[in-house]
Design an enzyme around this catalytic site. Structure first.
Site, mmCIF file in Angstrom:
data_model
loop_
_atom_site.group_PDB
_atom_site.id
_atom_site.type_symbol
_atom_site.label_atom_id
_atom_site.label_comp_id
_atom_site.label_asym_id
_atom_site.label_seq_id
_atom_site.Cartn_x
_atom_site.Cartn_y
_atom_site.Cartn_z
ATOM 1 N N TRP A 209 -8.832 10.129 0.753
ATOM 2 C CA TRP A 209 -7.521 9.712 1.272
ATOM 3 C C TRP A 209 -6.625 10.900 1.529
ATOM 4 O O TRP A 209 -5.892 10.952 2.509
ATOM 5 C CB TRP A 209 -6.843 8.747 0.307
ATOM 6 C CG TRP A 209 -7.594 7.465 0.170
ATOM 7 C CD1 TRP A 209 -8.215 6.995 -0.956
ATOM 8 C CD2 TRP A 209 -7.827 6.478 1.198
ATOM 9 N NE1 TRP A 209 -8.818 5.797 -0.679
ATOM 10 C CE2 TRP A 209 -8.600 5.451 0.619
ATOM 11 C CE3 TRP A 209 -7.472 6.385 2.541
ATOM 12 C CZ2 TRP A 209 -9.016 4.339 1.344
ATOM 13 C CZ3 TRP A 209 -7.881 5.276 3.263
ATOM 14 C CH2 TRP A 209 -8.644 4.264 2.667
ATOM 15 N N ASP B 207 1.126 9.883 -2.206
ATOM 16 C CA ASP B 207 0.463 8.628 -1.853
ATOM 17 C C ASP B 207 -0.005 8.008 -3.166
ATOM 18 O O ASP B 207 -0.910 8.519 -3.818
ATOM 19 C CB ASP B 207 -0.726 8.906 -0.926
ATOM 20 C CG ASP B 207 -1.554 7.651 -0.630
ATOM 21 O OD1 ASP B 207 -1.174 6.543 -1.077
ATOM 22 O OD2 ASP B 207 -2.586 7.780 0.061
ATOM 23 N N LYS C 63 -3.334 -2.827 -2.766
ATOM 24 C CA LYS C 63 -4.064 -2.499 -3.984
ATOM 25 C C LYS C 63 -3.374 -3.104 -5.211
ATOM 26 O O LYS C 63 -4.012 -3.776 -5.988
ATOM 27 C CB LYS C 63 -4.198 -0.985 -4.167
ATOM 28 C CG LYS C 63 -4.781 -0.257 -2.963
ATOM 29 C CD LYS C 63 -6.285 -0.439 -2.787
ATOM 30 C CE LYS C 63 -6.806 0.008 -1.436
ATOM 31 N NZ LYS C 63 -6.528 1.391 -1.064
HETATM 32 C C1 LIG Z 1 -6.418 2.155 0.145
HETATM 33 C C2 LIG Z 1 -5.740 3.446 0.247
HETATM 34 C C3 LIG Z 1 -5.122 3.849 1.460
HETATM 35 C C4 LIG Z 1 -5.305 3.101 2.787
HETATM 36 O O1 LIG Z 1 -4.394 2.186 3.107
HETATM 37 P P1 LIG Z 1 -4.490 1.377 4.496
HETATM 38 O O2 LIG Z 1 -3.455 0.337 4.280
HETATM 39 O O3 LIG Z 1 -5.885 0.808 4.607
HETATM 40 O O4 LIG Z 1 -4.189 2.325 5.591
HETATM 41 C C5 LIG Z 1 -4.436 5.053 1.460
HETATM 42 N N1 LIG Z 1 -4.371 5.828 0.358
HETATM 43 C C6 LIG Z 1 -4.983 5.476 -0.804
HETATM 44 C C7 LIG Z 1 -4.864 6.366 -1.988
HETATM 45 C C8 LIG Z 1 -5.676 4.278 -0.897
HETATM 46 O O5 LIG Z 1 -6.272 3.963 -2.058
#
Ligand SMILES: *Cc1c(COP(=O)(O)O)cnc(C)c1O
Length: 275
Positions: free
Chosen positions: A102, A170, A194
């Site tokens: 990511w 993030d 998540k």
């Molecule tokens: C799942 C995830 C994403 C992706 O998010 P999307 O909504 O699919 O773009 C980004 N960063 C992390 C750390 C993730 O676990």
């Protein structure tokens, strides 16, 4: 009720009681008697939903009114775009810590908008560990971006050394899942699916000092400042998505972060002992 669980990559499971509340509200939302998706996005009931979301985020993250809480479209990857769009300028560099899948993807998005630099990386060891924290940053670093937990590799930052640039995190896969110092960040964000509800949405929490530095030439839908001014309703909001996040925030508060953290540790033990 028995339910099936999708263990594949993608949205995480939502608690059954949250799904039930969401289903009931979808047909008829509280005293309005209206289906939730048909609420007026600039009306009082939705404003109250947003306000409670913001208050719960502040309470659970232990942050105060110095931070704006924004409910935005486009999930995690739209934040990969919005961060450089709003903060990268021709004379600055965006610094990224590459600790996994990511983190790497976030960095690639920044390259569309300007100059970016990898200031630490564990790519050479196939991301089996966290990289060393960068000793120095490029001159005129606009922000230092990190991914607090890389879902695919399981590299999670715990305590962070001090940084000389504003920290952007993030937190998609570990927001509100453990005790954490959120006040160290100028901006943290998470895709909602998540830990915080439905896919296609994100929450971004941004310090007002950082907000003051944002670029002015950004289209309103993608501008943190415009979204803050318009209280997350620049266009027709994702009403069902925001409400699902509210239900998850209430559920998280009722459970307590400590209980969630302990349960996750137990689940991880179970899984890794098995593997
Ligand atoms: C799942 C995830 C994403 C992706 O998010 P999307 O909504 O699919 O773009 C980004 N960063 C992390 C750390 C993730 O676990």
């Amino acid at each position: 009720m028995t339910r099936k669980t999708n263990f594949g990559a993608g949205p995480a499971t939502l608690p059954t009681e949250v799904l039930q509340q969401l289903a009931a509200a979808t047909i008829s939302y509280g005293h309005t008697g209206l289906p939730l998706p048909e609420l007026e996005h600039r009306g009082a009931p939705f404003a109250a939903i947003l306000e409670e979301c913001n208050a719960l985020m502040r309470e659970l993250c232990q942050i105060d009114n110095d931070y704006e809480v924004l409910w935005l479209h486009g999930g995690g990857r739209q934040q990969f775009c919005m961060v450089p769009m709003n903060f990268l300028t021709p004379d600055t560099t965006a610094a990224y810590i590459d600790s996994g899948y990511w983190a790497h993807e976030a960095m690639q998005y920044a390259a569309y908008y300007g100059q970016s630099a990898t200031v630490a990386s564990s790519a050479h060891t196939a991301y089996d560990r966290l990289p060393e924290w960068p000793a120095t940053l490029p001159p005129n670093t606009a922000y230092l971006h990190l991914t607090t937990n890389n879902t695919i590799y399981g590299t999670q930052w715990h305590t962070l050394p001090a940084a000389t640039a504003p920290l952007v995190a993030d937190m998609s896969s570990d927001i509100l899942s453990r005790q954490h110092n959120y006040r160290q960040y100028a901006l943290f964000y998470a895709a909602a699916q998540k830990n915080l509800g439905l896919s296609g949405m994100a929450v971004a929490v941004i310090h007002r000092d950082m907000l003051a530095k944002a670029n002015k030439n950004v289209p309103p839908l993608l501008s943190y400042a415009a979204q803050a001014r318009e209280k997350s309703v620049v266009n027709t909001a994702n009403i069902t998505g925001v409400y699902a996040s509210l239900l998850m925030l209430r559920w998280t508060k009722e459970r307590g972060i400590d209980a969630i953290e302990a349960e996750n540790a137990q689940k991880a033990d179970l899984l890794y002992n098995h593997l």
